[in-house]
Design a protein around this motif. Structure first.
Motif, PDB file in Angstrom:
ATOM      1  N   ALA A  20       0.854  -1.195   0.000  1.00 41.22           N
ATOM      2  CA  ALA A  20       0.000   0.000   0.000  1.00 41.22           C
ATOM      3  C   ALA A  20       0.885   1.238   0.000  1.00 41.22           C
ATOM      4  CB  ALA A  20      -0.898   0.005   1.234  1.00 41.22           C
ATOM      5  N   LYS A  48       3.361   2.565   2.633  1.00 43.06           N
ATOM      6  CA  LYS A  48       2.719   2.907   3.908  1.00 43.06           C
ATOM      7  C   LYS A  48       2.992   1.832   4.951  1.00 43.06           C
ATOM      8  CE  LYS A  48      -1.070   5.593   1.998  1.00 43.06           C
ATOM      9  NZ  LYS A  48      -2.510   5.631   1.719  1.00 43.06           N
ATOM     10  N   ASN A 147      -2.654   6.629  -5.361  1.00 37.97           N
ATOM     11  CA  ASN A 147      -2.772   5.824  -4.147  1.00 37.97           C
ATOM     12  C   ASN A 147      -3.222   4.413  -4.493  1.00 37.97           C
ATOM     13  OD1 ASN A 147      -2.102   7.785  -2.098  1.00 37.97           O
ATOM     14  ND2 ASN A 147      -4.037   8.777  -2.581  1.00 37.97           N
ATOM     15  N   ASN A 149      -3.679   0.201  -2.764  1.00 39.91           N
ATOM     16  CA  ASN A 149      -3.662  -0.737  -1.651  1.00 39.91           C
ATOM     17  C   ASN A 149      -2.928  -1.980  -2.100  1.00 39.91           C
ATOM     18  OD1 ASN A 149      -5.281   0.705   0.308  1.00 39.91           O
ATOM     19  ND2 ASN A 149      -7.005   0.346  -1.082  1.00 39.91           N
ATOM     20  N   GLN A 150      -2.287  -2.658  -1.176  1.00 43.22           N
ATOM     21  CA  GLN A 150      -1.592  -3.894  -1.522  1.00 43.22           C
ATOM     22  C   GLN A 150      -2.587  -4.845  -2.168  1.00 43.22           C
ATOM     23  OE1 GLN A 150      -1.807  -7.331  -0.023  1.00 43.22           O
ATOM     24  NE2 GLN A 150      -0.530  -7.749  -1.792  1.00 43.22           N
ATOM     25  N   ASP A 152      -4.013  -4.456  -5.116  1.00 42.58           N
ATOM     26  CA  ASP A 152      -4.777  -3.816  -6.191  1.00 42.58           C
ATOM     27  C   ASP A 152      -4.147  -4.123  -7.532  1.00 42.58           C
ATOM     28  OD1 ASP A 152      -6.416  -2.560  -4.331  1.00 42.58           O
ATOM     29  OD2 ASP A 152      -5.633  -0.540  -4.703  1.00 42.58           O
TER      30      ASP A 152
END
Length: 158
Positions: A20, A48, A147, A149-150, A152
């Motif tokens: 992410a 992140k 942006n 997310n892991q 995606d």
């Protein structure tokens, strides 16, 4: 005759966010070797978290002894280097815990490495997670910056 249609179809390879964070073009990283695409085209993520997963379905071809990079290959022989941070080879494996070994079959659900982002910061090492395609040749890489997310789906290689 119809069978020929199946053999001529192009296979696209789905690319997934290994972590992410904020995905950006490889040209934006602070290391000129990567930014100039000398190692190959790709993208980077400002992470992140330190949990790094595989960006593709494939096989682990190498785990660097210094644990700062992992080589992967798809069934179509596309080679990917997942490089963890910048100048992190100098850490000699400190700050990295690897969960895979050469020959392992991986997917976007396979955790490759835990990176201690606080340790990288204390050592003044940029923590960019880079996904570099070392043999794109005639393939076209497309991805969406921003942006993520892991896990995606962030792009494809055609």
């Amino acid at each position: 005759m119809i069978m020929g249609l199946f053999f001529n179809r192009k296979r696209s390879i789905d690319l997934f966010a290994p972590v992410a964070g904020v995905l950006e073009p490889i040209e934006k990283v602070s290391d000129e070797v990567f930014a100039s695409k000398a190692m190959g085209d790709g993208f980077a993520i400002k992470p992140k978290s330190g949990e790094i997963y595989s960006p593709i379905d494939g096989t682990v071809t190498s785990v660097f002894p210094t644990k700062h990079a992992i080589g992967l290959k798809t069934k179509g022989n596309l080679e990917i280097l997942v490089h963890l941070g910048i100048d992190t080879v100098e850490l000699n494996g400190k700050g990295f815990e690897v969960f895979v070994k050469e020959g392992d079959v991986v997917s976007s659900k396979t955790k490759l490495v835990d990176v201690d982002l606080n340790f990288l910061a204390s050592e003044k090492k940029p923590n960019d997670i880079m996904v570099i395609f070392t043999n794109l040749d005639k393939h076209a890489l497309t991805y969406e910056a921003g942006n993520v997310n892991q896990g995606d789906k962030v792009g494809t290689v055609e």
